[in-house]
Design an enzyme around this catalytic site. Structure first.
Site, mmCIF file in Angstrom:
data_model
loop_
_atom_site.group_PDB
_atom_site.id
_atom_site.type_symbol
_atom_site.label_atom_id
_atom_site.label_comp_id
_atom_site.label_asym_id
_atom_site.label_seq_id
_atom_site.Cartn_x
_atom_site.Cartn_y
_atom_site.Cartn_z
ATOM 1 N N HIS A 54 -2.937 1.245 -5.534
ATOM 2 C CA HIS A 54 -3.594 0.098 -4.887
ATOM 3 C C HIS A 54 -2.969 -1.233 -5.305
ATOM 4 C CE1 HIS A 54 -6.847 2.561 -3.173
ATOM 5 N NE2 HIS A 54 -6.818 3.217 -4.326
ATOM 6 N N ASN A 127 -12.360 4.120 0.084
ATOM 7 C CA ASN A 127 -11.174 4.090 0.926
ATOM 8 C C ASN A 127 -11.573 3.964 2.391
ATOM 9 O OD1 ASN A 127 -9.119 4.336 -1.056
ATOM 10 N ND2 ASN A 127 -9.410 6.556 -1.153
#
Length: 485
Positions: A54, A127
């Protein structure tokens, strides 16, 4: 109007910011020039270790407003009444690539929400897909290593990607999501977000429920084909960041409607598959979506580094009325996320403005460490209990206790009647239109056909055959055709 005076970091005025001090007009520079030494030393230290996953992200501030009564399921204060608004910060991200990677790539997207509630910050980390590739955190480093740059070639290798998936049949469901039409969102505004994990809600009477979070985009889901994504990534690698920034700046505030699925805790043990398995979804026919509220983003950060790069989310930041479930991946992340931030940002990262509580004040006995700003007064004690009116425990658990039994050791999850790795991947495939199936097969074959080992290809094909015979046949034929070219 007079301009502010430029100063050094210690506050001394700077006389000349264009020329370094030297020994004569053409001579060497002087060590005594504190201003240039400070500027260069600070410049060398402007970057901190990027996130392992990320790393490439964007973020914005906004609010969450409760629209529906859920007090029968949780006593969380920020969900306690309709119309209640809570300030939020949301960070979106790609997963596998580095900080300099492009936004428009085939990759899951992080969807992390920090609620600045009156009872502390609540972090919901998820997500844009409701499932994930693995179900046990002990495999997470292996999975990420397989998706990252190869230590020898320095690039992402299809051999590594597919070799791991070939040995991880539980990944088949998420692979089907990733290689399908939603694998490359058109923007962060045009994708859904999911808590993905199973969490626990507890009501005022102490009743426990397991929940899954669904943020449905109010802009509509839009995605890119591989060809469109390649073109956009070449023109503007920061395409998703650009879109989010410009939309908010021109007053087009993206929003999502939050829904939850709610399972009474007593039903979990006998459900037909393990409800805490991150590779599975709960069918809506069993647990329909229940609307909770609306998430709106309406303010861009003033400084991307300070507020996006340094934003630290951790799923162990719970508030009263919300807690963990036995979800193994969630249990691992309760430690791993906070530890990653301690490494990247330091033990006092929670004192940074973007991470600090806004609707309340943190009171604890944490002291010292790098960049400490937590002295908390001349006579404040750093131990508990004490006789000096320091903060005390409440005695009220944030959530209901989880039942445990059996012996310690490494265990596979208890088997349920529908606990297989392929059924839900097949269900997803059968929901797709013919055109969507064709694109899914082409996307999978494009990567799998590049794998050098026949045994890895065969293992992977077996997973798609097990999910659905037509699915497997099409992928096998497409891979064969590409390898024969």
């Amino acid at each position: 109007m007079s301009k502010r005076v430029l100063t050094t970091e210690s506050g001394a005025p700077v006389a000349d910011n264009q020329n370094s001090a030297s020994a004569g007009a053409g001579g060497p520079l002087l060590l005594q020039d504190q201003h240039i030494l400070e500027k260069l030393a600070r410049f060398n230290r402007e970057r901190i270790p990027e996130r392992v996953v990320h790393a490439r992200g964007s973020g914005a501030y906004g609010h969450f407003e409760v629209t529906d009564d859920v007090t029968g399921f949780t006593h969380a204060d920020f969900l306690s009444e309709t119309g209640r608004r809570t300030e939020v910060f949301v960070r979106f991200s790609t997963v596998a690539d580095s900080l300099g990677g492009a936004d428009a790539v085939r990759d899951p997207r992080g969807f992390a929400v920090k609620f600045y509630t009156a009872e502390g910050n609540y972090d919901l980390v998820g997500n844009n897909t409701p499932v994930f590739f693995i179900k046990d955190p002990i495999k997470f480093p292996d999975f990420i290593h397989s998706q990252k740059r190869d230590p020898f070639t320095g690039r992402q290798e299809p051999d590594n990607v597919w070799d791991f998936w070939a040995h991880s049949p539980e990944a088949t469901h998420q692979v089907t999501w990733l290689m399908g039409d939603r694998g490359i969102p058109a923007s962060y505004r045009h994708m859904n977000g999911y808590g993905s994990h199973t969490y626990q809600w507890t009501n005022a009477e102490g009743e426990a429920f397991f929940v899954k979070y669904h943020f449905k985009t109010n802009q509509g889901v839009r995605s890119l084909s591989g060809e469109q994504a390649a073109e956009i990534a070449g023109k503007d690698p920061s395409s998703h960041q650009t879109d989010l920034l410009q939309a908010i700046e021109r007053g087009v505030h993206p929003s999502w409607t939050l829904y939850v699925q709610i399972m009474p805790a007593a039903e979990a043990a006998d459900y037909r598959f393990n409800p805490f398995d991150l590779t599975k979804v709960w069918p809506h026919a069993d647990y329909p979506l229940r609307r909770v509220g609306r998430l709106v983003l309406d303010r861009n950060p003033d400084n991307v580094f300070a507020e996006v790069e340094q934003a630290a989310f951790s799923p162990n930041n719970f508030v009263p009325g919300i807690g963990p479930s036995p979800d193994k991946m969630l249990q691992g992340r309760l430690f791993a996320y906070a530890d990653a931030h301690r490494y990247r940002l330091g033990v006092n990262h929670t004192l940074l403005a973007v991470n600090a509580p806004k609707a309340t004040t943190a009171h604890n006995y944490g002291r010292d460490g790098l960049m400490a700003a937590n002295a908390q007064g001349r006579h404040a004690k750093n131990y508990e209990p004490n006789s000096y009116d320091g903060p005390v425990e409440t005695g009220r658990p944030l959530s209901a206790p989880l039942a445990v039994s059996g012996h310690t050791g490494t265990h596979e999850a208890p088997a349920h009647t529908k606990d297989d790795d392929f059924f839900q991947a097949g269900e997803l495939y059968r929901l797709l239109s013919e055109e969507e199936r064709q694109r899914l097969v082409a996307n999978i074959a494009g990567g799998l056909s590049q794998v050098s080992r026949d045994d890895v290809i065969e293992k992977s094909l077996a997973h798609f055959h097990a999910a659905d015979p037509d699915y497997g046949r099409r992928v096998e034929e497409a891979v064969r055709a590409l390898r024969e070219d």
